[in-house]
Design an enzyme around this catalytic site. Structure first.
Site, PDB file in Angstrom:
ATOM      1  N   ALA A  66     -28.107  34.546  29.431  1.00 39.21           N
ATOM      2  CA  ALA A  66     -26.915  33.796  29.028  1.00 39.21           C
ATOM      3  C   ALA A  66     -27.166  33.293  27.613  1.00 39.21           C
ATOM      4  O   ALA A  66     -28.325  33.112  27.210  1.00 39.21           O
ATOM      5  CB  ALA A  66     -26.700  32.629  29.974  1.00 39.21           C
ATOM      6  N   GLY A 112     -29.619  35.653  32.801  1.00 38.12           N
ATOM      7  CA  GLY A 112     -28.304  36.190  33.159  1.00 38.12           C
ATOM      8  C   GLY A 112     -28.234  37.710  33.062  1.00 38.12           C
ATOM      9  O   GLY A 112     -27.408  38.337  33.731  1.00 38.12           O
ATOM     10  N   GLU A 115     -29.683  38.844  36.231  1.00 33.14           N
ATOM     11  CA  GLU A 115     -28.703  38.466  37.262  1.00 33.14           C
ATOM     12  C   GLU A 115     -27.511  39.426  37.262  1.00 33.14           C
ATOM     13  O   GLU A 115     -26.990  39.785  38.318  1.00 33.14           O
ATOM     14  CB  GLU A 115     -28.259  37.013  37.044  1.00 33.14           C
ATOM     15  CG  GLU A 115     -29.384  36.034  37.370  1.00 33.14           C
ATOM     16  CD  GLU A 115     -29.054  34.599  36.999  1.00 33.14           C
ATOM     17  OE1 GLU A 115     -28.744  34.356  35.807  1.00 33.14           O
ATOM     18  OE2 GLU A 115     -29.094  33.724  37.877  1.00 33.14           O
ATOM     19  N   GLU A 135     -35.664  31.036  33.308  1.00 32.79           N
ATOM     20  CA  GLU A 135     -34.900  29.789  33.172  1.00 32.79           C
ATOM     21  C   GLU A 135     -35.754  28.523  33.275  1.00 32.79           C
ATOM     22  O   GLU A 135     -35.519  27.550  32.556  1.00 32.79           O
ATOM     23  CB  GLU A 135     -33.774  29.723  34.225  1.00 32.79           C
ATOM     24  CG  GLU A 135     -32.579  30.606  33.906  1.00 32.79           C
ATOM     25  CD  GLU A 135     -32.718  32.040  34.382  1.00 32.79           C
ATOM     26  OE1 GLU A 135     -33.839  32.456  34.754  1.00 32.79           O
ATOM     27  OE2 GLU A 135     -31.702  32.753  34.374  1.00 32.79           O
TER      28      GLU A 135
HETATM   29  N1  COA Z   1     -29.213  33.382  23.983  1.00 37.35           N
HETATM   30  C1  COA Z   1     -28.849  33.308  22.677  1.00 37.35           C
HETATM   31  N2  COA Z   1     -29.427  34.032  21.712  1.00 37.35           N
HETATM   32  C2  COA Z   1     -30.401  34.873  22.082  1.00 37.35           C
HETATM   33  C3  COA Z   1     -30.834  35.010  23.401  1.00 37.35           C
HETATM   34  C4  COA Z   1     -30.191  34.211  24.377  1.00 37.35           C
HETATM   35  N3  COA Z   1     -30.505  34.302  25.667  1.00 37.35           N
HETATM   36  N4  COA Z   1     -31.847  35.907  23.433  1.00 37.35           N
HETATM   37  C5  COA Z   1     -32.029  36.326  22.175  1.00 37.35           C
HETATM   38  N5  COA Z   1     -31.164  35.708  21.344  1.00 37.35           N
HETATM   39  C6  COA Z   1     -31.018  35.873  19.906  1.00 37.35           C
HETATM   40  C7  COA Z   1     -32.121  35.159  19.128  1.00 37.35           C
HETATM   41  O1  COA Z   1     -31.806  33.787  18.992  1.00 37.35           O
HETATM   42  C8  COA Z   1     -32.116  35.915  17.832  1.00 37.35           C
HETATM   43  O2  COA Z   1     -31.017  35.478  17.067  1.00 37.35           O
HETATM   44  P1  COA Z   1     -31.191  35.164  15.479  1.00 37.35           P
HETATM   45  O3  COA Z   1     -31.637  36.487  14.890  1.00 37.35           O
HETATM   46  O4  COA Z   1     -29.819  34.756  15.033  1.00 37.35           O
HETATM   47  O5  COA Z   1     -32.237  34.119  15.391  1.00 37.35           O
HETATM   48  C9  COA Z   1     -31.816  37.342  18.273  1.00 37.35           C
HETATM   49  O6  COA Z   1     -31.203  37.235  19.548  1.00 37.35           O
HETATM   50  C10 COA Z   1     -33.050  38.208  18.396  1.00 37.35           C
HETATM   51  O7  COA Z   1     -33.958  37.564  19.279  1.00 37.35           O
HETATM   52  P2  COA Z   1     -35.487  37.263  18.916  1.00 37.35           P
HETATM   53  O8  COA Z   1     -35.944  36.131  19.776  1.00 37.35           O
HETATM   54  O9  COA Z   1     -35.649  37.141  17.446  1.00 37.35           O
HETATM   55  O10 COA Z   1     -36.157  38.639  19.387  1.00 37.35           O
HETATM   56  P3  COA Z   1     -37.661  38.843  19.853  1.00 37.35           P
HETATM   57  O11 COA Z   1     -37.857  40.316  19.953  1.00 37.35           O
HETATM   58  O12 COA Z   1     -38.603  38.067  19.013  1.00 37.35           O
HETATM   59  O13 COA Z   1     -37.732  38.213  21.339  1.00 37.35           O
HETATM   60  C11 COA Z   1     -36.966  37.802  23.586  1.00 37.35           C
HETATM   61  C12 COA Z   1     -37.026  38.801  22.391  1.00 37.35           C
HETATM   62  C13 COA Z   1     -36.030  38.431  24.623  1.00 37.35           C
HETATM   63  C14 COA Z   1     -38.364  37.639  24.186  1.00 37.35           C
HETATM   64  C15 COA Z   1     -36.413  36.451  23.095  1.00 37.35           C
HETATM   65  O14 COA Z   1     -35.228  36.672  22.351  1.00 37.35           O
HETATM   66  C16 COA Z   1     -36.095  35.481  24.199  1.00 37.35           C
HETATM   67  O15 COA Z   1     -37.003  34.894  24.767  1.00 37.35           O
HETATM   68  N6  COA Z   1     -34.788  35.273  24.506  1.00 37.35           N
HETATM   69  C17 COA Z   1     -34.356  34.300  25.473  1.00 37.35           C
HETATM   70  C18 COA Z   1     -34.600  34.809  26.874  1.00 37.35           C
HETATM   71  C19 COA Z   1     -34.179  33.780  27.886  1.00 37.35           C
HETATM   72  O16 COA Z   1     -34.765  32.732  28.024  1.00 37.35           O
HETATM   73  N7  COA Z   1     -33.141  34.124  28.633  1.00 37.35           N
HETATM   74  C20 COA Z   1     -32.644  33.283  29.693  1.00 37.35           C
HETATM   75  C21 COA Z   1     -31.526  32.459  29.211  1.00 37.35           C
HETATM   76  S1  COA Z   1     -30.971  31.404  30.519  1.00 37.35           S
END
Ligand code: COA
Length: 260
Positions: A66, A112, A115, A135
Site C-alpha cells: 500500500a 498490500g 495481499e 507491516e
Molecule cells: N509506498 C510508497 N512508496 C513506495 C512503496 C510503498 N509501499 N514502496 C516503494 N516506494 C517508493 C519509494 O519511496 C521510492 O520512491 P522515491 O524514488 O520517490 O523515493 C520508490 O518507490 C523506489 O523504492 P526504493 O525504496 O528506492 O527501492 P529499493 O529497491 O531501494 O527498495 C523495497 C525496494 C521494496 C525493499 C522498498 O521500496 C520498500 O521497503 N518498500 C516498502 C515495502 C513495505 O513496507 N510495504 C508494505 C506497506 S504496508
C-alpha cells in the site's frame, strides 16, 4: 476505459491488467485501488473475458505494498476505514470474482502487494520475486486480508513467522510453502500465465465460476462449503455448458462451450 495507473490489454478472451506506477514500485494508492476495482468489475461483467492475469510493470516489482505516503498521518478511525474500504473494494472483490484471476508476481510483492496476489485465485512467480508482509516493521498489521489469507495458503505457523519477522521469502521458498504454484524466469512469466489461462479457457466458464464460489465458501464463517458445492453442482445440470460438455464427450469430440 481510461486509467492513469493501470494498463489493460485484451487478447481474445484473455485480459491482462498491469499495475503501472513503476517509479513507486507499483505501490497501491487510493486511485490505483479504485481503478483496479473498476477494471475488474468491467472485465467480469464482459462475458467475452474468460481469464484475467494481473502483474506489475517494470522489472522490479509486482506491487511493493500500500502507498505508505498516503496513510502515514491517519487517525485510528481513518486507519480502520482504509482497511475496510480497501478489503471491500479490491481484495474481497477479486477473491469473489466469477472470472478466474491469476497473479503473475514479477518482483517484490510486499504488504498490500502480497495481499492482492493472495486475493487472486492462484499465483505464479518469476525467480526474482520476493514476498512478505512487512507491516509490523512499520508499526501496523496487514489490513487488506493478509492475516486471514496467508494462514489459509501456507498454514498458521508459517504465516505467524512471516508476519512477526516482517521478513521476505524468495520464489523457491514461496513455492515450497504453497504461496505460489509455479516459478519461471522473468521472460517466461507472462507466457506461462497465458499458457495456464489457455488451459482454463478450454473449460466451461460457468462451471469454473461455480467452482470458485464453492471453494471460497469453505473459508467463510457460517457458510457450509459442502452445501454450496451440492447446490452449485445441481445448478450445472441446467446449463448449456453441461449439455455441450457431456454431448461432446459422448460424441468423442472437443466441446465448444457457449459459456451459459
Ligand atoms: N509506498 C510508497 N512508496 C513506495 C512503496 C510503498 N509501499 N514502496 C516503494 N516506494 C517508493 C519509494 O519511496 C521510492 O520512491 P522515491 O524514488 O520517490 O523515493 C520508490 O518507490 C523506489 O523504492 P526504493 O525504496 O528506492 O527501492 P529499493 O529497491 O531501494 O527498495 C523495497 C525496494 C521494496 C525493499 C522498498 O521500496 C520498500 O521497503 N518498500 C516498502 C515495502 C513495505 O513496507 N510495504 C508494505 C506497506 S504496508
Amino acid at each position: 476505459m481510461n486509467f492513469e495507473n493501470i494498463l489493460i490489454e485484451k487478447s481474445n478472451e484473455l485480459a491482462t491488467i498491469t499495475i503501472n506506477r513503476p517509479k513507486k514500485l507499483n505501490a497501491l494508492n487510493k486511485n490505483t485501488i479504485e481503478e483496479l476495482h473498476n477494471a475488474f468489475e468491467a472485465l467480469d461483467n464482459d462475458s467475452s473475458t474468460k481469464v484475467i492475469i494481473i502483474t506489475g510493470s517494470g522489472e522490479k516489482a509486482f506491487v511493493a505494498g500500500a502507498d505508505i505516503s498516503e496513510f502515514a498521518h491517519f487517525s485510528v478511525e481513518e486507519g480502520g476505514r482504509l482497511a475496510k474500504k480497501g478489503q471491500e473494494m479490491l481484495f474481497d472483490f477479486v477473491e469473489n470474482l466469477s472470472t478466474p484471476v491469476i497473479a503473475a508476481v514479477n518482483g517484490f510483492a510486499l504488504g498490500g502487494g502480497l495481499e492482492l496476489a493472495m486475493s487472486c485465485h492462484f499465483r505464479i512467480a518469476s525467480d526474482n520475486a520476493k514476498m512478505g508482509l512487512p507491516e509490523v516493521s512499520l508499526g501496523v498489521i496487514p489490513g487488506y486480508g493478509g492475516t486471514q489469507r496467508l494462514p489459509q495458503l501456507v498454514g498458521k505457523g508459517k504465516a505467524m513467522e512471516l508476519i512477526m519477522t516482517a521478513g521476505m521469502i524468495n520464489a523457491d521458498e514461496a513455492k515450497e510453502c504453497g504461496l505460489v504454484n509455479h516459478i519461471t524466469t522473468p521472460e517466461e512469466l507472462l507466457p506461462l500465465a497465458e499458457k495456464l489461462a489457455s488451459k482454463i479457457m478450454r473449460n466451461s466458464s460457468v462451471a469454473i465460476s461455480a467452482a470458485i464460489k464453492a471453494v471460497n465458501d469453505n473459508f467463510k464463517d457460517g457458510v457450509n462449503g459442502f452445501e454450496t458445492e451440492i447446490s452449485e453442482f445441481g445448478n450445472c445440470f441446467g446449463t448449456e455448458d453441461f449439455k455441450e460438455g457431456t454431448t461432446a464427450f459422448l460424441d468423442k469430440r472437443k466441446p465448444n462451450f457457449p459459456g451459459a
